[in-house]
Design a protein around this motif. Structure first.
Motif, PDB file in Angstrom:
ATOM      1  N   ILE A   1       0.869  -1.175   0.000  1.00 38.01           N
ATOM      2  CA  ILE A   1       0.000   0.000   0.000  1.00 38.01           C
ATOM      3  C   ILE A   1       0.911   1.231   0.000  1.00 38.01           C
ATOM      4  CG2 ILE A   1      -1.755   1.294   1.256  1.00 38.01           C
ATOM      5  CD1 ILE A   1      -2.705  -1.353   2.429  1.00 38.01           C
ATOM      6  N   TRP A   2       0.813   1.992  -1.046  1.00 36.98           N
ATOM      7  CA  TRP A   2       1.670   3.157  -1.240  1.00 36.98           C
ATOM      8  C   TRP A   2       0.900   4.372  -0.736  1.00 36.98           C
ATOM      9  CZ3 TRP A   2       6.636   3.289  -2.658  1.00 36.98           C
ATOM     10  CH2 TRP A   2       7.174   4.503  -3.061  1.00 36.98           C
ATOM     11  N   HIS A   3       1.348   4.945   0.373  1.00 43.86           N
ATOM     12  CA  HIS A   3       0.687   6.117   0.953  1.00 43.86           C
ATOM     13  C   HIS A   3       1.330   7.372   0.359  1.00 43.86           C
ATOM     14  CE1 HIS A   3      -1.499   3.866   4.049  1.00 43.86           C
ATOM     15  NE2 HIS A   3      -0.410   3.121   4.155  1.00 43.86           N
TER      16      HIS A   3
ATOM     17  N   ALA B   1       4.157  -3.114   8.719  1.00 45.05           N
ATOM     18  CA  ALA B   1       2.991  -3.998   8.763  1.00 45.05           C
ATOM     19  C   ALA B   1       1.696  -3.228   8.929  1.00 45.05           C
ATOM     20  CB  ALA B   1       3.141  -4.990   9.908  1.00 45.05           C
ATOM     21  N   THR B   2       0.678  -3.645   8.153  1.00 47.83           N
ATOM     22  CA  THR B   2      -0.669  -3.108   8.339  1.00 47.83           C
ATOM     23  C   THR B   2      -1.364  -3.927   9.426  1.00 47.83           C
ATOM     24  OG1 THR B   2      -1.629  -4.585   6.689  1.00 47.83           O
ATOM     25  CG2 THR B   2      -0.824  -2.457   5.899  1.00 47.83           C
TER      26      THR B   2
END
Length: 185
Positions: free
Chosen positions: A113-115, A144-145
């Motif tokens: 996931i690229w924020h 980690a999400t």
């Protein structure tokens, strides 16, 4: 004297005096035959009883897969050129379908996931810079999400997978994570 020797070195009191009175360990078949000779005769003659009490008969074959699983249908059809009869050349018509099920699993899907935080600045004074905020992470500055952490916890405590094995699984998937945490400040 002979009585004392027989009592001391003879058969113990726990053993039965007659070999015939000791129950056999694997005599179930003989006991059933002695108690119900007519049932044993039916078994030997090959006749099956038509009344079954206590359970229903199982259908032959494998148990169907659960209905709640999602299903993808793959249809295999003959090409147009092969839909003619080899005997008289007439066009074949569809008369039914044959189907079978296969259980498939898609291993854990790993993604990044690229924020991206957009920054805004004042074009006139070049002072006021504002940046959009991101939602808080379960562990600050961690890779980690929450979903990955939940996966690791379930793997460790519910499935009994040690952390090093989970790391090996990720390494086989092409993700090389360091086992040692980074020290900050």
């Amino acid at each position: 004297m002979n009585l004392l020797l027989a009592k001391r070195f003879g058969r113990s009191s726990e053993k039965s005096p007659s070999e015939d009175r000791q129950p056999g360990l694997f005599d179930e078949a003989e006991e059933i035959k002695e108690t119900a000779p007519e049932a044993a005769d039916e078994e030997e003659s090959g006749e099956e009883s038509s009344t079954v009490t206590g359970h229903g008969r199982r259908k032959p074959g494998r148990k169907p897969l659960p209905e709640w699983l999602p299903r993808d249908e793959v249809i295999y059809d003959l090409p147009e050129m092969e839909r003619t009869c080899d005997v008289d050349g007439s066009i074949l018509v569809k008369i039914g379908r044959g189907s079978s099920e296969q259980l498939d699993i898609i291993p854990a899907r790993v993604r990044v996931i690229w924020h991206v935080r957009i920054k805004y600045g004042c074009p006139h004074c070049h002072q006021g810079v504002k940046t959009a905020s991101v939602p808080p992470r379960p562990i600050p500055k961690a890779l980690a999400t929450a979903a990955l952490l939940a996966h690791v916890v379930v793997g460790k405590f519910a499935d009994g997978l040690p952390l090093y094995r989970q790391g090996d699984i990720l390494t086989r998937a092409g993700i090389d994570l360091s086992r040692t945490p980074r020290r900050t400040g």
